[in-house]
Design a protein around this motif. Sequence first.
Motif, PDB file in Angstrom:
ATOM      1  N   ILE A  70       0.853  -1.189   0.000  1.00  0.00           N
ATOM      2  CA  ILE A  70       0.000   0.000   0.000  1.00  0.00           C
ATOM      3  C   ILE A  70       0.892   1.244   0.000  1.00  0.00           C
ATOM      4  O   ILE A  70       1.828   1.346   0.804  1.00  0.00           O
ATOM      5  N   PRO A  71       0.643   2.192  -0.901  1.00  0.00           N
ATOM      6  CA  PRO A  71       1.491   3.396  -0.969  1.00  0.00           C
ATOM      7  C   PRO A  71       1.214   4.352   0.182  1.00  0.00           C
ATOM      8  O   PRO A  71       0.206   4.204   0.893  1.00  0.00           O
ATOM      9  N   PRO A  72       2.087   5.341   0.392  1.00  0.00           N
ATOM     10  CA  PRO A  72       1.834   6.353   1.427  1.00  0.00           C
ATOM     11  C   PRO A  72       0.524   7.086   1.176  1.00  0.00           C
ATOM     12  O   PRO A  72       0.030   7.141   0.040  1.00  0.00           O
ATOM     13  N   LEU A  73      -0.019   7.656   2.226  1.00  0.00           N
ATOM     14  CA  LEU A  73      -1.268   8.406   2.099  1.00  0.00           C
ATOM     15  C   LEU A  73      -1.092   9.600   1.163  1.00  0.00           C
ATOM     16  O   LEU A  73       0.026  10.080   0.959  1.00  0.00           O
ATOM     17  N   PRO A  74      -2.178  10.094   0.594  1.00  0.00           N
ATOM     18  CA  PRO A  74      -2.077  11.235  -0.319  1.00  0.00           C
ATOM     19  C   PRO A  74      -1.569  12.498   0.387  1.00  0.00           C
ATOM     20  O   PRO A  74      -1.719  12.644   1.605  1.00  0.00           O
ATOM     21  N   LEU A  75      -1.015  13.405  -0.394  1.00  0.00           N
ATOM     22  CA  LEU A  75      -0.667  14.725   0.127  1.00  0.00           C
ATOM     23  C   LEU A  75      -1.890  15.371   0.775  1.00  0.00           C
ATOM     24  O   LEU A  75      -1.789  16.036   1.806  1.00  0.00           O
ATOM     25  N   LYS A  76      -3.045  15.172   0.150  1.00  0.00           N
ATOM     26  CA  LYS A  76      -4.281  15.792   0.637  1.00  0.00           C
ATOM     27  C   LYS A  76      -4.594  15.374   2.067  1.00  0.00           C
ATOM     28  O   LYS A  76      -5.204  16.155   2.821  1.00  0.00           O
ATOM     29  N   SER A  77      -4.188  14.180   2.475  1.00  0.00           N
ATOM     30  CA  SER A  77      -4.511  13.706   3.826  1.00  0.00           C
ATOM     31  C   SER A  77      -3.785  14.509   4.895  1.00  0.00           C
ATOM     32  O   SER A  77      -4.220  14.553   6.048  1.00  0.00           O
TER      33      SER A  77
END
Length: 484
Positions: A305-312
């Motif tokens: 699973i990739p890192p969370l979005p910048l938006k998060s």
Amino acid sequence: MININWEPKKNNSKPLYKQIVDYIINEISTGNWVVGTKLPSQRQLAQDFKVNRSTIVEAFDELKSKGFIEGNSGGGTRIVNSTWSLLSSKSKLNWQNYIEGSIHKPNLHTIQMVNKLEYKKDIIRLGTGEPGPQLFPKNMMDKILNKCSNKIMSLGYLEGKGLLELRTILSEYLKIYGINVKPSSILIVSGALQALQLIALSILPLGSKILIEKPSYLKSLHIFQSMGMNMIGTKMDNRGIIPAEISKEINNKVNTLLYTIPTFHNPTGIVMTKNRRMEILDLCEKHRIPIIEDDVYRELWLDEIPPLPLKSWDKNGNVLYLGSVSKSLAPGFRIGWLIGPEPVVERLADIKMQTDYGSSSLSQLILAEWIKSGLYSEHLNNVRSKLKIQRDNALKTLNENFADIATWNIPKGGFYIWLKLNSPISMNKLFSQAAKENILINPGSIYDSLNNQNLRISYSYASLEEMKIGLEKLSHIVRSFLKI
């Protein structure tokens, strides 16, 4: 642009040059080739018609004598009359002047050819960035459509931001990615591409600077350039776009915006690390640079699973977040979403209503049912399993056919393998020769005009067998160029 799908018959009693003259006059008189259009060079026409250049010269001489074309040393040869204008005393409207003077720039020639060749029968699509037919969830779709058919009482226009039910469902669904927004901060769009068009039209003044990764999918489009904005490519490493490269381009006197695909980047497949994401976000917040985060590949992770979005992590409303089901479910839905501060979403919704009066009501109703029913999450698990097999098959075939002439990344998700040839060759010639052999490729020059060593290989569209055959053929073509 002129398309030629015809050749003179060499066993015909009529001379070759006469056949060519008749063909060109017919194309002009039927309106297929409009007045003002520039003809291909004599050399190119000789190749297209498979004749000697002298035959083209003879045909041109006759066309000039009849008044159909004119040529000069600097501007090439153009169509100046049609049969109707020759028969009429009134001059013919020159549509080419209107076309060339329009605001929106044309696609790159290679991309125009890609768009046409994708629908050629029996062609193997090695670069297509969409899920192939084998990934389409037909049984699930049948269930969803049956459910929706009983609920649809009408299909009228929806409010500017899109179907409230869908925006409410997305508001809950996106919490799994750390994005907490109200439905009022979500705009439903006809794919992420429309979101970019709305941004270019709605919130950026002329002369704005758009920072993008180098290379970038956005370089293959003319959305921002057509609106009078400057695209600046910034270098990447294996952790994503480099913050120091952004800092070099900061100018407080010029409106600047960063466009990034941090998760399974198109075309390189790079995943921006968590630390790099935080650096980029902090830097842009400090200098008040808005970020467009294009996150359409997020759900297609294969290994981890990739890192969370910048938006998060965005606490100040700096990030405009783009999502879509075009890559994960079906591009034909033409449904995506933009998340941002409410005033921005209101502005974009207003412009959207002026341009198309809302995205498909039917598609929005169906997508709401997909997510609400839980079948979308089930489908994602299935598509990830199949994509992983397709990726591994492509990597295996590359190892067997390209190990001594190229290097490439091993993507952890998304669609793309970024292949780099050990020696540069003409990408235009490679593209043309591959197309002749029914292989369609996406050259790196589409995403970076100076790139003559890379190819974007997509493992999402072609079947396992097609991928194997296509890459084997492509290897032979590349090797034939390396021998020259």
